[in-house]
Write an enzyme that holds these catalytic residues in place. Structure first.
Site, PDB file in Angstrom:
ATOM      1  N   GLU A  67      -5.753   3.678   6.199  1.00 32.31           N
ATOM      2  CA  GLU A  67      -5.415   3.556   4.781  1.00 32.31           C
ATOM      3  C   GLU A  67      -5.875   4.765   3.973  1.00 32.31           C
ATOM      4  O   GLU A  67      -5.161   5.205   3.070  1.00 32.31           O
ATOM      5  CB  GLU A  67      -6.009   2.269   4.210  1.00 32.31           C
ATOM      6  CG  GLU A  67      -5.629   2.011   2.777  1.00 32.31           C
ATOM      7  CD  GLU A  67      -5.973   0.610   2.319  1.00 32.31           C
ATOM      8  OE1 GLU A  67      -6.280   0.447   1.118  1.00 32.31           O
ATOM      9  OE2 GLU A  67      -5.932  -0.333   3.123  1.00 32.31           O
ATOM     10  N   ARG A  84       0.831  -1.208   0.000  1.00 36.62           N
ATOM     11  CA  ARG A  84       0.000   0.000   0.000  1.00 36.62           C
ATOM     12  C   ARG A  84       0.868   1.260   0.000  1.00 36.62           C
ATOM     13  O   ARG A  84       0.579   2.241   0.687  1.00 36.62           O
ATOM     14  CB  ARG A  84      -0.951   0.000   1.202  1.00 36.62           C
ATOM     15  CG  ARG A  84      -1.902  -1.181   1.252  1.00 36.62           C
ATOM     16  CD  ARG A  84      -2.842  -1.208   0.048  1.00 36.62           C
ATOM     17  NE  ARG A  84      -3.654  -2.418   0.082  1.00 36.62           N
ATOM     18  CZ  ARG A  84      -3.323  -3.546  -0.522  1.00 36.62           C
ATOM     19  NH1 ARG A  84      -2.191  -3.621  -1.219  1.00 36.62           N
ATOM     20  NH2 ARG A  84      -4.103  -4.598  -0.459  1.00 36.62           N
ATOM     21  N   SER A 112     -11.340  -0.648   3.103  1.00 41.34           N
ATOM     22  CA  SER A 112     -10.598  -1.021   4.303  1.00 41.34           C
ATOM     23  C   SER A 112     -10.040   0.238   4.962  1.00 41.34           C
ATOM     24  O   SER A 112      -9.253   0.964   4.346  1.00 41.34           O
ATOM     25  CB  SER A 112      -9.454  -1.979   3.940  1.00 41.34           C
ATOM     26  OG  SER A 112      -9.964  -3.167   3.388  1.00 41.34           O
TER      27      SER A 112
END
Length: 376
Positions: free
Chosen positions: A368, A175, A265
């Site tokens: 995130e 990520r 998420s």
């Protein structure tokens, strides 16, 4: 045509929260985007001290959480689209697929599957625009965009010109990428204009890429431990199965389903040293991760497992904000707007989850989505 309008982030983000912007520019072409970008170079340290960056670039709004007070500067919404494909100059039949930054990501995946181009099928159903996918190295079900991405064209706000960054130069991580990390005084240096992928094409019989994720493999009737050639399936079957799995977790956008009113998420899976494993219950999910910078081994944990075992089950947090927000009733990783939530409501629930995981396991969860004008 370039449009300047008054809009609210709540109408342009998947979490459906956030206030207005000082100016909102909708760029229908790359040229129109470059006109706005050229007027907004990277801010100096003095600019930051005086109030920060005056530009916020918006794609699909799926990984963004903006304060209820909104954003005082200029929003540049990348609305230009387009996909083209060309054969690679060798004999293996691969194709180079070029995608405009504003193109809806799932439409890109559908387009490639329809044409029997393999490589993106496991990334079906992810909301947002194509230009955002390399920034966070978007991934799901064992696939990441870094596995097929060749390069990106981007506007360099420091140099004031268009540059091309290769896969290697993007230095992808979990990520993470250079696009995400490279900032000056807290502002992103690069704005993605287009993305290029190398995908596999073997005619009408092109199978999927090897399936790497156990849940997806089971759903397709494959053995995840088998050899690569035995972990492939028809492209359309992989896409259909991924969409069904995501829908079951509230991860496919549906205006009628509040479980999908989220940033996806909310927390990344924590990456920790092996010493942390000794503090976790036996059976805690763990996956290999790249070593630390000093070469120390690390593992990736499951944020969803930690959240659930910390006592934050599906639907957790509703009582904290009078029912306006909660963890999804289908998946513990998503913080959802139940219809009338504010940004503050979502952050209240997320903060309670983070605090419980820290208290029970001593592990810090990190958000995130990109937070603008607010913090967890």
């Amino acid at each position: 045509m370039r449009q300047t309008v008054m809009r609210r982030f709540s109408d342009h983000t998947t979490a459906r929260v956030g206030g207005t912007a000082g100016e909102w520019v909708v760029a229908g072409t790359e040229f129109e985007a470059l006109q706005t970008l050229s007027r907004h170079p990277l801010p100096s340290e003095e600019d930051r001290a005086a109030g920060g960056d005056t530009l916020l670039v918006l794609g699909g709004g799926s990984n963004l959480l903006v304060a209820d007070d909104g954003f005082a500067g200029t929003v540049l919404q990348l609305a230009f689209t387009g996909i083209t494909a060309a054969p690679v100059d060798d004999d293996d039949g691969d194709v180079l697929v070029t995608v405009a930054a504003g193109h809806e990501w799932d439409d890109v995946v559908a387009w490639t599957v329809q044409r029997r181009y393999a490589g993106l099928e496991a990334l079906s159903g992810i909301p947002g625009a194509a230009g955002a996918t390399p920034v966070q190295n978007v991934g799901a079900y064992g696939a990441e965009v870094s596995q097929t991405l060749v390069d990106v064209r981007a506007w360099d706000r420091l140099l004031g010109e268009v540059v091309t960054l290769s896969n290697e130069e993007l230095d992808f991580g979990y990520r993470d990428s250079v696009l995400k990390r490279t900032t000056l005084h807290g502002s992103p240096r690069y704005v993605v204009l287009s993305v290029r992928f190398r995908l596999t094409h073997r005619g009408e019989a092109t199978p999927s890429s090897p399936v790497r994720y156990a849940e997806l493999a089971r759903s397709l009737g494959l053995d995840v431990n088998a050899a690569e050639d035995q972990r492939r399936a028809p492209l359309a079957d992989v896409r259909t199965t991924v969409l069904a799995l995501r829908a079951g977790k509230g991860m496919v956008l549906d205006p009628a389903d509040h479980d999908t009113w989220s940033t996806g998420s909310f927390f990344t899976n924590p990456i920790v040293g092996e010493d942390v494993l000794a503090t976790l219950p036996e059976g805690a999910p763990r996956f290999p991760a790249l070593p630390d910078v000093d070469g120390s081994p690390r593992v990736k944990l499951s944020a969803a497992w930690l959240i659930d075992r910390a006592g934050c089950q599906k639907g957790f947090g509703a009582e904290l904000v009078e029912g306006r927000a909660s963890l999804s009733t289908k998946h513990t990783l998503a913080v959802t707007n139940r219809g009338e939530a504010s940004t503050a409501d979502l952050l209240t629930v997320a903060g309670a989850v983070r605090d419980r995981v820290r208290e029970i396991f001593g592990i810090e969860l990190h958000p995130e989505p990109v937070l603008i004008g607010c913090e967890l």
